[in-house]
Scaffold this motif. Structure first.
Motif, PDB file in Angstrom:
ATOM      1  N   GLY A   4      34.884  24.884  36.067  1.00 15.13           N
ATOM      2  CA  GLY A   4      34.073  26.081  36.253  1.00 15.13           C
ATOM      3  C   GLY A   4      33.886  26.304  37.738  1.00 15.13           C
ATOM      4  N   LEU A   5      34.454  27.380  38.274  1.00 17.63           N
ATOM      5  CA  LEU A   5      34.438  27.644  39.706  1.00 17.63           C
ATOM      6  C   LEU A   5      33.638  28.906  39.987  1.00 17.63           C
ATOM      7  CD1 LEU A   5      35.517  27.226  42.640  1.00 17.63           C
ATOM      8  CD2 LEU A   5      37.551  28.520  41.949  1.00 17.63           C
ATOM      9  N   GLY A   6      32.492  28.737  40.634  1.00 17.59           N
ATOM     10  CA  GLY A   6      31.678  29.900  40.964  1.00 17.59           C
ATOM     11  C   GLY A   6      30.207  29.552  40.988  1.00 17.59           C
ATOM     12  N   GLY A   7      29.380  30.545  40.689  1.00 13.76           N
ATOM     13  CA  GLY A   7      27.938  30.359  40.682  1.00 13.76           C
ATOM     14  C   GLY A   7      27.421  29.920  39.331  1.00 13.76           C
ATOM     15  N   GLY A   8      26.104  30.084  39.147  1.00  7.59           N
ATOM     16  CA  GLY A   8      25.472  29.565  37.943  1.00  7.59           C
ATOM     17  C   GLY A   8      25.973  30.169  36.654  1.00  7.59           C
ATOM     18  N   LYS A   9      26.268  31.476  36.638  1.00  2.00           N
ATOM     19  CA  LYS A   9      26.698  32.118  35.395  1.00  2.00           C
ATOM     20  C   LYS A   9      28.015  31.545  34.889  1.00  2.00           C
ATOM     21  CE  LYS A   9      24.434  36.619  35.781  1.00  2.00           C
ATOM     22  NZ  LYS A   9      24.648  38.093  35.838  1.00  2.00           N
ATOM     23  N   ILE A  10      28.976  31.389  35.782  1.00  2.00           N
ATOM     24  CA  ILE A  10      30.273  30.893  35.319  1.00  2.00           C
ATOM     25  C   ILE A  10      30.192  29.423  34.935  1.00  2.00           C
ATOM     26  CG2 ILE A  10      31.176  30.296  37.603  1.00  2.00           C
ATOM     27  CD1 ILE A  10      33.108  31.692  34.574  1.00  2.00           C
TER      28      ILE A  10
END
Length: 353
Positions: A92-98
């Protein structure tokens, strides 16, 4: 005499350093998660998409998936998209949502997930919980915690400052959450896991007293490590109890009552922690929390995140409904709307002195 022990659920590895992102393929191979390179990568539309071009040559066997709308339906679609791909691991690469979507999707298909955070907005990078929007509003879903955490400080320093500050608010709220848990133990007999409290409160205290600014790599390292400790504390407790008390109930109430106006999660729980500490009569703790929140540009009153006194009062009164069965200072005092309004007026006067 027998030696009694317990297994503590924790990530297989935690990499917090500069340049960690460029070492991602090596990290996955060294940890025996994906020697073959068959990796599914779920990315956000923002930071994840921007980093894809940089990472694609380093992960030639990876397949890339867009899955960051923050909804339960989106997480289910993400799981279906890579179900038949025979992958070794989901990144999972990104911020909290992803990362929340990736944790939920990985749980549905039985894949381990590695969280590669591009900001440090909240403790979802290591928690056993996915927070996703659904038809009824927003729900929290129990999932396996990430098997690995990768935080590249060079990437974090490029994240919006507001997101980093929000993470500090989320960690500091542990102090209030642990106080609520101990209050419940005294008043209701609810068992408290001392190890979970020690980890969560230590993480909060470290950020409460850290003198660094948002540009300080040492503070960013401390924040990343504190978020990991918060996640492990929840895994140990088997619930969100060590990191979620009245502070989070207030935040969830603001989300429910004003879904289109809610601020960053860490901004709301930081304010909630300060107010809950005031309600518990912890004047010194309240002062320390307010001082630290202000030093990082975080809100300490409701108007600073766009809510009126009346709206905040309504949210505090509604807050216990967001976590039925959880006992905090709000359930203990059981204040009427007028009493909450008076308490908030006292709080505002105290923090503005």
């Amino acid at each position: 005499m027998p030696v009694l022990t317990r297994l503590i659920p924790s990530p297989l590895f935690v990499e917090v350093r500069r340049g960690a992102l460029d070492s991602l393929a090596g990290i996955l191979a060294d940890q025996r998660l994906s020697a073959s390179g068959r990796v599914a990568v779920a990315i956000s539309n923002g930071s994840g998409a921007r980093l894809r071009e940089r990472l694609e040559p380093l992960l030639p066997g990876a397949d890339w998936f867009d899955g960051a709308d923050g909804t339960l339906d989106g997480a289910v679609r993400l799981a279906e998209a890579f179900r038949g791909g025979h992958y070794d691991v989901l990144v999972g690469l990104g911020g909290g949502k992803i990362i929340d979507a990736a944790k939920y999707a990985a749980a549905r298909v039985g894949l381990p997930v590695v969280a590669v955070a591009t900001n440090l907005a909240h403790d979802g990078i290591c928690s056993p919980v996915s927070t996703l929007d659904n038809d009824a509003g927003r729900g929290s879903y129990g999932v396996p915690a990430p098997i690995g955490i990768v935080v590249d400080l060079d990437v974090i320093q490029q994240a919006p400052r507001r997101f980093v500050a929000a993470g500090i608010g989320d960690v500091i709220s542990n102090i209030s959450a642990c106080a609520d848990w101990e209050l419940s133990h005294r008043e209701t007999g609810e068992p408290v896991d001392g190890l979970a409290v020690a980890m969560a409160r230590s993480a909060g205290e470290n950020l409460l007293r850290h003198p660094g600014s948002l540009e300080d790599p040492d503070l960013l390292t401390a924040l990343a490590e504190a978020l990991v400790l918060s996640g492990i504390a929840m895994s140990i407790a088997g619930s969100t109890r060590p990191s979620s008390g009245a502070c989070h109930e207030i935040s969830h109430a603001l989300d429910v009552l004003h879904p289109k106006r809610s601020a960053q999660h860490g901004e709301q729980v930081g304010l909630g922690a300060a107010f809950a500490s005031h309600l518990r009569g912890e004047r010194e703790v309240t002062g320390l929390i307010v001082e630290r929140l202000r030093s990082h540009g975080l809100p300490v009153t409701a108007d600073q995140i766009g809510f009126t006194e009346t709206e905040f009062t309504e949210a505090v009164h509604y807050a216990p409904n967001t976590r039925p069965g959880r006992f905090t200072i709000l359930e203990h005092l059981d204040l009427s709307p007028s009493a909450i309004r008076d308490a908030y007026a006292d709080y505002v006067q105290a923090v503005n002195c």
